[in-house]
Scaffold this active site. Structure first.
Site, PDB file in Angstrom:
ATOM      1  N   HIS A 132       0.845  -1.205   0.000  1.00  0.00           N
ATOM      2  CA  HIS A 132       0.000   0.000   0.000  1.00  0.00           C
ATOM      3  C   HIS A 132       0.878   1.253   0.000  1.00  0.00           C
ATOM      4  O   HIS A 132       0.657   2.184  -0.758  1.00  0.00           O
ATOM      5  CB  HIS A 132      -0.862   0.079   1.280  1.00  0.00           C
ATOM      6  CG  HIS A 132      -1.921  -0.970   1.420  1.00  0.00           C
ATOM      7  ND1 HIS A 132      -2.077  -1.712   2.573  1.00  0.00           N
ATOM      8  CD2 HIS A 132      -2.916  -1.357   0.588  1.00  0.00           C
ATOM      9  CE1 HIS A 132      -3.110  -2.517   2.447  1.00  0.00           C
ATOM     10  NE2 HIS A 132      -3.640  -2.330   1.244  1.00  0.00           N
ATOM     11  N   LYS A 176     -17.645  -5.964   8.000  1.00  0.00           N
ATOM     12  CA  LYS A 176     -16.345  -6.631   8.000  1.00  0.00           C
ATOM     13  C   LYS A 176     -15.672  -6.449   9.369  1.00  0.00           C
ATOM     14  O   LYS A 176     -15.493  -5.320   9.830  1.00  0.00           O
ATOM     15  CB  LYS A 176     -15.477  -5.990   6.907  1.00  0.00           C
ATOM     16  CG  LYS A 176     -14.440  -6.905   6.290  1.00  0.00           C
ATOM     17  CD  LYS A 176     -13.915  -6.255   5.012  1.00  0.00           C
ATOM     18  CE  LYS A 176     -12.534  -6.738   4.662  1.00  0.00           C
ATOM     19  NZ  LYS A 176     -12.002  -6.039   3.474  1.00  0.00           N
ATOM     20  N   ARG A 209      -2.019  -6.191  -8.131  1.00  0.00           N
ATOM     21  CA  ARG A 209      -0.935  -7.135  -7.833  1.00  0.00           C
ATOM     22  C   ARG A 209      -0.797  -8.197  -8.908  1.00  0.00           C
ATOM     23  O   ARG A 209       0.289  -8.636  -9.242  1.00  0.00           O
ATOM     24  CB  ARG A 209      -1.193  -7.841  -6.491  1.00  0.00           C
ATOM     25  CG  ARG A 209      -1.032  -6.948  -5.309  1.00  0.00           C
ATOM     26  CD  ARG A 209      -1.615  -7.545  -4.081  1.00  0.00           C
ATOM     27  NE  ARG A 209      -3.050  -7.713  -4.232  1.00  0.00           N
ATOM     28  CZ  ARG A 209      -3.886  -8.020  -3.249  1.00  0.00           C
ATOM     29  NH1 ARG A 209      -3.427  -8.224  -2.049  1.00  0.00           N
ATOM     30  NH2 ARG A 209      -5.177  -8.133  -3.463  1.00  0.00           N
ATOM     31  N   SER A 268      -3.148  -7.553   3.372  1.00  0.00           N
ATOM     32  CA  SER A 268      -3.319  -7.332   4.814  1.00  0.00           C
ATOM     33  C   SER A 268      -3.778  -8.621   5.494  1.00  0.00           C
ATOM     34  O   SER A 268      -3.324  -8.946   6.599  1.00  0.00           O
ATOM     35  CB  SER A 268      -4.359  -6.237   5.066  1.00  0.00           C
ATOM     36  OG  SER A 268      -3.940  -5.031   4.503  1.00  0.00           O
TER      37      SER A 268
END
Ligand code: PNS
Length: 162
Positions: free
Chosen positions: A17, A41, A94, A131
């Protein structure tokens, strides 16, 4: 004023990030890192903790950009953009597996508010990084130094011990 937002959950911020944020800060007059709050979440860090970790990581970074601000939002990223006069969203990609959903969101955001999304290729050094994986590895005592900023590493180690 060319403004961009880097939106995400940042639970917690990783070096992947951070790399995208720093690179975006060289392309825009101002970059807003927005911690998006998703009530459905469960997160390891609170919104305030996530924002503070981002701020500290930026402060500690050798480039320490002065045109990056950190904020949070409950709603749609396009509403955040409208309210702050932000024209662009910057996202890191990514791998091809990221692309399908990111493209869908980019097209939705453009159709909702004409906001442009710019994709930046993730530094290959961090291509496998997320993460969630960082949290899982840290939870079981694995080594995540070099993958997250030092302030995050410290927090993850403290939490793994408790
Ligand atoms: O770090 P993440 O969890 O992959 O980030 C995803 C995020 C927060 C960028 C995305 O879920 C988002 O933009 N959420 C805000 C709500 C929204 O605008 N949803 C519609 C997207 S088309």
């Amino acid at each position: 004023m060319r403004r961009a937002v880097c939106p995400g959950s940042f639970d917690p911020i990783t070096n992947g990030h951070l790399d995208i944020i720093i690179r975006a800060s060289r392309l825009f007059d101002e970059v807003v890192v927005a911690v998006l709050i998703n009530k459905n979440k469960a997160t390891l860090f609170t919104v305030e903790e996530r924002m503070e970790l981002i701020r500290e990581a930026l402060r500690d970074h050798p480039m320490a950009p002065t045109n990056v601000v950190v904020d949070s939002s409950h709603g749609l990223v396009v509403d955040f953009c409208r309210s702050r006069g932000i024209q662009s969203i910057v996202k890191g990609l990514r791998a091809v597996s990221d692309f399908d959903y990111e493209l869908q969101m980019a097209q939705m955001n453009n159709s909702l508010a004409g906001v442009e999304t710019l994709f930046m290729s993730t530094n290959p050094q961090y291509a496998f990084l997320s993460s969630s994986l960082v949290k899982e590895v840290a939870r079981y005592g694995g080594e995540v130094s070099g993958l997250v900023p030092d302030v995050v590493l410290k927090q993850l180690r403290e939490r793994a011990q408790n």
